[in-house]
Design a protein around this motif. Structure first.
Motif, PDB file in Angstrom:
ATOM      1  N   ASN A  52       0.838  -1.211   0.000  1.00 51.78           N
ATOM      2  CA  ASN A  52       0.000   0.000   0.000  1.00 51.78           C
ATOM      3  C   ASN A  52       0.866   1.251   0.000  1.00 51.78           C
ATOM      4  N   LEU A  53       1.933   1.204   0.753  1.00 49.46           N
ATOM      5  CA  LEU A  53       2.840   2.343   0.807  1.00 49.46           C
ATOM      6  C   LEU A  53       3.527   2.540  -0.551  1.00 49.46           C
ATOM      7  N   MET A  54       3.864   1.444  -1.203  1.00 49.22           N
ATOM      8  CA  MET A  54       4.477   1.537  -2.530  1.00 49.22           C
ATOM      9  C   MET A  54       3.523   2.213  -3.509  1.00 49.22           C
ATOM     10  N   GLN A  55       2.255   1.880  -3.423  1.00 52.91           N
ATOM     11  CA  GLN A  55       1.276   2.495  -4.319  1.00 52.91           C
ATOM     12  C   GLN A  55       1.165   3.985  -4.051  1.00 52.91           C
ATOM     13  N   ALA A  56       1.307   4.371  -2.801  1.00 46.77           N
ATOM     14  CA  ALA A  56       1.246   5.796  -2.465  1.00 46.77           C
ATOM     15  C   ALA A  56       2.466   6.546  -2.999  1.00 46.77           C
ATOM     16  N   THR A  57       3.588   5.858  -3.145  1.00 43.06           N
ATOM     17  CA  THR A  57       4.807   6.519  -3.624  1.00 43.06           C
ATOM     18  C   THR A  57       4.927   6.541  -5.140  1.00 43.06           C
ATOM     19  N   GLU A  58       4.082   5.793  -5.830  1.00 47.03           N
ATOM     20  CA  GLU A  58       4.205   5.693  -7.286  1.00 47.03           C
ATOM     21  C   GLU A  58       4.199   7.054  -7.977  1.00 47.03           C
ATOM     22  N   LYS A  59       3.386   7.960  -7.512  1.00 42.39           N
ATOM     23  CA  LYS A  59       3.306   9.242  -8.200  1.00 42.39           C
ATOM     24  C   LYS A  59       4.537  10.111  -7.958  1.00 42.39           C
ATOM     25  N   TYR A  60       5.346   9.737  -6.964  1.00 45.39           N
ATOM     26  CA  TYR A  60       6.518  10.540  -6.665  1.00 45.39           C
ATOM     27  C   TYR A  60       7.752  10.114  -7.450  1.00 45.39           C
ATOM     28  N   GLN A  61       7.863   8.839  -7.710  1.00 44.64           N
ATOM     29  CA  GLN A  61       9.064   8.379  -8.402  1.00 44.64           C
ATOM     30  C   GLN A  61       8.786   7.032  -9.046  1.00 44.64           C
ATOM     31  N   THR A  62       8.791   7.003 -10.357  1.00 47.89           N
ATOM     32  CA  THR A  62       8.507   5.772 -11.087  1.00 47.89           C
ATOM     33  C   THR A  62       9.596   4.733 -10.873  1.00 47.89           C
ATOM     34  N   TYR A  63      10.845   5.145 -10.853  1.00 49.03           N
ATOM     35  CA  TYR A  63      11.951   4.188 -10.730  1.00 49.03           C
ATOM     36  C   TYR A  63      11.864   3.407  -9.420  1.00 49.03           C
ATOM     37  N   GLU A  64      11.684   4.100  -8.303  1.00 50.37           N
ATOM     38  CA  GLU A  64      11.604   3.419  -7.023  1.00 50.37           C
ATOM     39  C   GLU A  64      10.400   2.477  -6.976  1.00 50.37           C
ATOM     40  N   SER A  65       9.308   2.899  -7.580  1.00 47.60           N
ATOM     41  CA  SER A  65       8.120   2.060  -7.607  1.00 47.60           C
ATOM     42  C   SER A  65       8.400   0.757  -8.339  1.00 47.60           C
ATOM     43  N   GLN A  66       9.100   0.839  -9.466  1.00 45.67           N
ATOM     44  CA  GLN A  66       9.441  -0.376 -10.206  1.00 45.67           C
ATOM     45  C   GLN A  66      10.388  -1.257  -9.401  1.00 45.67           C
ATOM     46  N   THR A  67      11.318  -0.647  -8.700  1.00 50.05           N
ATOM     47  CA  THR A  67      12.242  -1.404  -7.850  1.00 50.05           C
ATOM     48  C   THR A  67      11.468  -2.142  -6.764  1.00 50.05           C
TER      49      THR A  67
END
Length: 185
Positions: A52-67
């Motif tokens: 859930n936290l990863m989904q919240a961060t997706e809009k901030y940084q695509t690279y970290e989300s993919q990682t």
């Protein structure tokens, strides 16, 4: 005739005694497996909170989300049949993702200040405490099983019945203290 009865009674007593020891060891082994299952359930919930936290961060940084997604997809599932090494490997993966999230939160103060981020980090912290408590229950269950396997007369037959000592969770150098999640004010 009398000797036949005495021998028969002795054989029955030995068989009953073996059955009692076997049943006791089975109960203790199942307690260990149950305790590992509890750890697995808490770890799964902790990963759900992190997802859930990863989904919240997706809009901030695509690279970290993919990682994050790569790590989550590559992680092992922990179950009641897992061992201490499996849980420790999962713990390392979890801490790696959490480190990336914390670094990202430092880069984006508005993420750190968001309600979703704060609420999810609180949930992660709660599950972290539950995992720690579940490990304590597991170690207690392992102590009971290992002690029962080692005492006389159980040790004479435990190995031949397939019962072996289980490993404990031990403190690792990086886990001496519970992590503290910074919350913005």
């Amino acid at each position: 005739m009398v000797w036949g009865i005495i021998i028969g009674v002795v054989i029955v007593i030995i068989v009953v005694w073996l059955i009692a020891i076997y049943n006791q060891l089975v109960r203790l082994r199942e307690n260990v497996r149950n305790a590992m299952g509890q750890i697995a359930a808490q770890i799964e919930s902790r990963w759900d909170a992190l997802t859930n936290l990863m989904q919240a961060t997706e809009k901030y940084q695509t690279y970290e989300s993919q990682t994050f997604e790569k790590i989550v997809n590559a992680r092992q599932n922990v179950s009641e049949r897992s061992d201490v090494a499996d849980v420790n490997a999962d713990e390392q993966q979890f801490n790696r993702v959490l480190g990336v999230i914390n670094a990202l939160a430092e880069q984006y103060p508005d993420l750190k200040a968001s309600h979703v981020y704060q609420q999810t980090m609180t949930a992660v912290d709660e599950f972290e405490n539950k995992v720690r408590l579940s490990r304590m229950v597991y170690n207690d269950s392992v102590t009971k099983l290992n002690r029962s396997i080692q005492v006389f007369p159980n040790f004479m037959i435990a190995g031949s019945m397939g019962f072996n000592q289980e490993k404990y969770f031990e403190n690792t150098p990086g886990k001496q203290e519970m992590p503290q999640w910074e919350k913005s004010e």
